[in-house]
Scaffold this motif. Structure first.
Motif, mmCIF file in Angstrom:
data_model
loop_
_atom_site.group_PDB
_atom_site.id
_atom_site.type_symbol
_atom_site.label_atom_id
_atom_site.label_comp_id
_atom_site.label_asym_id
_atom_site.label_seq_id
_atom_site.Cartn_x
_atom_site.Cartn_y
_atom_site.Cartn_z
ATOM 1 N N LEU A 248 -11.793 15.044 -1.415
ATOM 2 C CA LEU A 248 -12.010 14.181 -0.263
ATOM 3 C C LEU A 248 -12.827 14.903 0.803
ATOM 4 C CD1 LEU A 248 -10.981 11.363 -0.090
ATOM 5 C CD2 LEU A 248 -8.996 12.174 1.163
ATOM 6 N N PHE A 249 -12.523 16.202 0.987
ATOM 7 C CA PHE A 249 -13.140 16.942 2.088
ATOM 8 C C PHE A 249 -14.599 17.268 1.816
ATOM 9 C CE2 PHE A 249 -8.614 17.767 2.338
ATOM 10 C CZ PHE A 249 -8.387 17.299 3.622
ATOM 11 N N VAL B 158 1.162 14.794 1.406
ATOM 12 C CA VAL B 158 -0.232 14.423 1.664
ATOM 13 C C VAL B 158 -0.826 15.326 2.735
ATOM 14 C CG1 VAL B 158 -1.800 12.582 2.339
ATOM 15 C CG2 VAL B 158 0.273 12.017 1.108
ATOM 16 N N SER C 19 -6.872 4.532 -5.895
ATOM 17 C CA SER C 19 -6.013 3.975 -4.842
ATOM 18 C C SER C 19 -6.155 2.465 -4.782
ATOM 19 C CB SER C 19 -6.371 4.543 -3.463
ATOM 20 O OG SER C 19 -6.166 5.910 -3.422
ATOM 21 N N LEU D 138 -3.350 -0.350 -5.445
ATOM 22 C CA LEU D 138 -3.032 -1.355 -4.428
ATOM 23 C C LEU D 138 -3.122 -2.755 -5.020
ATOM 24 C CD1 LEU D 138 -2.464 -2.250 -1.541
ATOM 25 C CD2 LEU D 138 -4.906 -2.177 -1.107
ATOM 26 N N ILE E 270 -7.039 10.064 6.046
ATOM 27 C CA ILE E 270 -7.674 11.387 6.063
ATOM 28 C C ILE E 270 -9.181 11.229 5.893
ATOM 29 C CG2 ILE E 270 -7.986 13.534 4.768
ATOM 30 C CD1 ILE E 270 -5.070 13.621 4.243
ATOM 31 N N TYR E 271 -9.578 10.366 4.925
ATOM 32 C CA TYR E 271 -11.006 10.203 4.700
ATOM 33 C C TYR E 271 -11.697 9.638 5.934
ATOM 34 C CZ TYR E 271 -15.494 9.073 2.820
ATOM 35 O OH TYR E 271 -16.839 9.030 2.633
ATOM 36 N N ASN F 57 -7.793 13.795 -4.244
ATOM 37 C CA ASN F 57 -7.600 14.267 -2.872
ATOM 38 C C ASN F 57 -8.259 15.608 -2.621
ATOM 39 O OD1 ASN F 57 -6.349 12.188 -1.699
ATOM 40 N ND2 ASN F 57 -4.436 13.246 -1.277
ATOM 41 N N THR G 280 -4.306 9.101 2.261
ATOM 42 C CA THR G 280 -5.609 9.481 1.727
ATOM 43 C C THR G 280 -6.735 8.772 2.467
ATOM 44 O OG1 THR G 280 -4.557 9.697 -0.412
ATOM 45 C CG2 THR G 280 -6.931 9.604 -0.401
ATOM 46 N N LEU G 281 -6.547 7.470 2.674
ATOM 47 C CA LEU G 281 -7.563 6.657 3.348
ATOM 48 C C LEU G 281 -7.750 7.133 4.784
ATOM 49 C CD1 LEU G 281 -9.284 4.169 2.642
ATOM 50 C CD2 LEU G 281 -7.591 2.790 3.829
ATOM 51 N N LEU H 187 4.869 1.842 -8.238
ATOM 52 C CA LEU H 187 4.608 2.647 -7.041
ATOM 53 C C LEU H 187 5.405 3.950 -7.066
ATOM 54 C CD1 LEU H 187 4.459 -0.037 -4.214
ATOM 55 C CD2 LEU H 187 2.591 1.232 -5.248
ATOM 56 N N VAL I 5 -12.461 13.259 7.777
ATOM 57 C CA VAL I 5 -13.653 13.670 7.027
ATOM 58 C C VAL I 5 -14.889 12.923 7.525
ATOM 59 C CG1 VAL I 5 -14.713 13.848 4.763
ATOM 60 C CG2 VAL I 5 -12.267 14.244 5.004
ATOM 61 N N PHE J 171 2.073 11.737 -7.727
ATOM 62 C CA PHE J 171 1.252 12.225 -6.619
ATOM 63 C C PHE J 171 1.822 13.507 -6.026
ATOM 64 C CE2 PHE J 171 0.114 12.665 -2.218
ATOM 65 C CZ PHE J 171 -1.250 12.529 -2.256
ATOM 66 N N ALA K 208 -6.518 17.225 9.263
ATOM 67 C CA ALA K 208 -6.067 16.561 8.049
ATOM 68 C C ALA K 208 -4.780 17.154 7.515
ATOM 69 C CB ALA K 208 -7.149 16.636 6.977
ATOM 70 N N PHE K 209 -4.418 18.363 7.953
ATOM 71 C CA PHE K 209 -3.181 18.940 7.429
ATOM 72 C C PHE K 209 -2.580 19.907 8.439
ATOM 73 C CE2 PHE K 209 -6.789 21.241 5.737
ATOM 74 C CZ PHE K 209 -6.528 22.535 6.173
ATOM 75 N N PHE L 289 1.027 7.366 0.137
ATOM 76 C CA PHE L 289 0.035 8.414 -0.101
ATOM 77 C C PHE L 289 -1.378 7.854 -0.126
ATOM 78 C CE2 PHE L 289 1.907 7.076 -4.061
ATOM 79 C CZ PHE L 289 0.819 6.787 -4.838
ATOM 80 N N ALA L 290 -1.522 6.567 -0.521
ATOM 81 C CA ALA L 290 -2.853 5.961 -0.492
ATOM 82 C C ALA L 290 -3.292 5.728 0.950
ATOM 83 C CB ALA L 290 -2.863 4.653 -1.280
ATOM 84 N N LEU M 276 0.849 -1.191 0.000
ATOM 85 C CA LEU M 276 0.000 0.000 0.000
ATOM 86 C C LEU M 276 0.882 1.237 0.000
ATOM 87 C CD1 LEU M 276 -3.032 0.713 0.189
ATOM 88 C CD2 LEU M 276 -2.731 0.936 2.628
ATOM 89 N N PRO M 277 0.824 2.049 -1.041
ATOM 90 C CA PRO M 277 1.702 3.217 -1.073
ATOM 91 C C PRO M 277 1.336 4.210 0.026
ATOM 92 C CG PRO M 277 0.284 3.148 -3.013
ATOM 93 C CD PRO M 277 -0.007 1.929 -2.230
ATOM 94 N N LEU N 101 -10.337 7.259 -3.958
ATOM 95 C CA LEU N 101 -10.224 5.914 -3.386
ATOM 96 C C LEU N 101 -10.288 4.810 -4.437
ATOM 97 C CD1 LEU N 101 -11.953 6.004 0.103
ATOM 98 C CD2 LEU N 101 -9.618 6.488 -0.556
#
Lengths: 326, 315
Positions: B277-278, A266, B289, B293, A150-151, B274, A147-148, B247, A155, B254, A162-163, A143-144, A140-141, B286
């Protein structure tokens, strides 16, 4: 003793090569005086500037003065920020160090414990699950993951920011986020993102090492003596398996420093990595060159420290024998 | 004799028969996780290669994209539209289609950078092992220096510096080549080391000396007699390297020093997503992503299996 000197020499050679690349980057990609002066400055003034900066000297002389300046901590001036790069680095270093430190503790401590457990209980359903999870974690990178996370935690269920870095406190010129509530909250998601990626690697290396040690004769003997399994694993086997942890920690630290750059992007974490990305977007060549030298210095130091630590811990290497894995 | 005769009549069919009967394929059929990984990997590869025929929409053709369809959620959610199974992004582009086209560039960069890195590494390894001397020490010192930095750091530095060095107006056109160069430049030492070691060993073997006596040209000895010794380790390095390259490309895109948003790869799609996302539009980032993966995981699992299967000790 001789091999320590060889290692030091290699470290210096690496630094010299990096300095040479940085130097050619600076002096082949445009004229530093043009970059600084702009269009209003007259030709004579530019010539005077050139003389003042020693740019009319021969290339080896210029390289020598470049290296001398680096050694004295003068990394040049940023085009984008119009300030000394050393000051910029000093401002950004605390953020990156704190992020990497938290991630290192998470990944090394948790990774080692889980790795030992997965090796001691290879048939346990949970340990198999952890092992499978570690494969996913490694693939799993960063940044992914970020992202996950953060969501999920900023969120969907807004618990953590988040930042940014939150509030910081100044301690002898070091801006720390570890002493305020908002600073600690801001560290959770980036720290977890960076730590989780390395956790999988540490776990897998530690498990492999433990499995090897558990097959050794002295472990068999400890079991034959009727010692409880707990003390066989945690006292006899673990002590012997701890040695490679130093190497693992070194690899881990190097990886954390490298991937902190992506994690910082990120989470908009104001560290060195974000500075580098900004410098690329802006084509701030002096900053890029200084960053390269700085990063090389960090990695050379990490490698050297791991090497020396290994010598210190393993008597076989100190005695001058070659190291045999396993 | 009869099989040899058959082989000379239809070489391709014989070759296929040999592959079908090989230990490796038998081993693969016996390992369900590796088989699953191989299937996922092939599915994504095929989807990427045949994207223009498979994709339900052409996402990068402004004529077919409409803002009316912007920010549609996946079809099974409220407000979803079955024309866009996994939803649309802010410009009304179908997510399934952008991912198919995006994987295409991701895989192209991955495969091309592995090929370039392997080519340079093998050439350097053969030359260093065969000739030795100052060339050997210089190249191996360079490899040592490179290997003291993590690959991803090197790729980031190379790509960043190349972008800073090249004029801005070329960035979009050459982004792919900068990426391929940066990733290849960060992984060639691995190939060089393996090949050099094998060349040093083979140099003194009788079969190489015999070839020399017969006045076979050095490059033919190296390619025909030395290189086949290291095909298995090279295959393993390349598979793991492919996962890394995919990757790394995603990571570089990214952070914004890879592919531009006009030709988005999986990494760039996640970056674009991204921003949404908010506001709750999770699918834009996602879904790519998850694809990334699946791709990286299947290549890694396949590579792990390949390493074990090709290791003679493990048989």
């Amino acid at each position: 003793m001789f091999s320590v000197l060889t290692r030091l020499f290699h470290a210096l050679a690496t630094m010299a090569a990096m300095a040479l690349i940085a130097f050619s980057l600076l002096h082949l990609l445009g004229d530093p005086v043009e970059n600084m002066a702009g269009q209003e400055v007259s030709v004579e003034d530019k010539e005077r500037l050139r003389e003042a900066f020693g740019l009319n000297a021969s290339v080896p002389e210029r390289f020598a003065s470049f290296v001398l300046a680096l050694v004295q901590g003068d990394l040049g001036r940023s085009l984008q920020y119009r300030r000394p790069i050393a000051d910029l680095f000093a401002e950004r270093v605390p953020a990156t160090v704190e992020l990497v430190l938290v991630a290192a503790i998470v990944s090394i401590v948790v990774g080692t414990l889980l790795g030992v457990w997965a090796a001691a209980k290879p048939d346990n359903f949970l340990s198999r699950l952890v092992l499978t999870g570690s494969v996913v974690g490694v693939s799993l990178p960063t940044f992914a993951t970020g992202t996950l996370l953060i969501y999920l935690f900023a969120v969907a269920v807004p618990i953590f920011p988040a930042f940014g870095r939150g509030e910081t406190v100044d301690i002898w010129g070091w801006q720390t986020g570890l002493l305020t509530r908002s600073g600690l909250m801001a560290l959770v998601l980036p720290g977890a993102t960076l730590g989780l990626f390395q956790l999988g690697i540490v776990l897998r290396l530690m498990r492999a090492e433990m499995l090897d040690v558990l097959r050794a004769n002295f472990v068999l003997f400890a079991r034959a003596r009727g010692l409880p399994e707990r003390s066989v694993v945690l006292v006899h086997a673990l002590r012997s398996a701890m040695l490679p942890v130093v190497t693992v920690a070194g690899i881990n630290l190097a990886g954390l420093v490298a991937y902190s750059l992506i994690t910082e992007t990120v989470f908009q974490w104001p560290g060195l990595g974000l500075l580098f990305i900004d410098a690329v977007q802006f084509a701030d060549v002096p900053l890029l060159a200084a960053y390269m030298v700085f990063v090389a210095f960090v990695f050379v130091t990490i490698n050297l420290a791991v090497d020396l630590a290994y010598r210190f811990i393993d008597p076989r290497i100190r005695a001058g024998q070659t190291m045999q894995p396993g | 004799m009869e099989t040899a005769a058959a082989a000379s009549r239809t070489p391709v069919a014989a070759w296929l028969r040999r592959i079908a009967a090989s230990d490796l394929l038998y081993n693969l059929r016996q390992t369900p996780t590796a088989l699953a990984a191989a299937l996922v990997m092939s599915a994504i590869f095929l989807g990427a290669v045949f994207a223009p025929w498979l994709a339900p929409h052409t996402p990068f053709d402004p004529a077919t994209v409409s803002l009316v369809n912007a920010l549609n959620p996946p079809a099974w959610l409220a407000g979803g539209d079955w024309r866009f199974v996994l939803g649309t992004d802010d410009q009304g582009r179908d997510i399934v289609s952008t991912i198919l086209y995006g994987s295409r560039i991701s895989l192209f960069v991955g495969v091309a950078s592995v090929a370039l890195g392997a080519f340079v590494g093998i050439a350097v390894g053969l030359a260093c092992g065969w000739i030795g001397g100052p060339l050997d020490s210089a190249m191996m010192r360079l490899a040592d220096i490179q290997m003291s930095l993590p690959d991803i750091m090197l790729a980031l530095l190379f790509s960043g510096i190349a972008r800073a060095a090249l004029p801005r107006e070329y960035h979009v056109d050459i982004a792919v080549w900068v990426l391929i160069f940066a990733i290849a430049a960060s992984n060639w030492p691995q190939y060089a080391r393996v090949v050099r070691a094998a060349t040093l060993v083979a140099r003194d073997k009788e079969y190489v000396q015999a070839a020399q006596v017969m006045d076979v040209r050095p490059w033919r000895i190296l390619v025909g007699h030395v290189l086949p010794n290291v095909v298995s380790p090279l295959l393993v390095i390349s598979t793991v390297g492919l996962a890394f390259a995919i990757l790394a490309e995603a990571a570089l895109s990214f952070v914004g020093i890879g592919m531009p948003p006009t030709q988005p790869t999986l990494g760039a799609l996640i970056r674009i997503g991204n921003n949404f996302l908010f506001s709750g539009e999770w699918w834009i980032s996602l879904v790519p992503s998850a694809t990334l993966l699946a791709l990286a995981l299947s290549v890694n699992v396949f590579g792990d299996w390949l390493r074990d299967a090709l290791n003679p000790k493990g048989r």
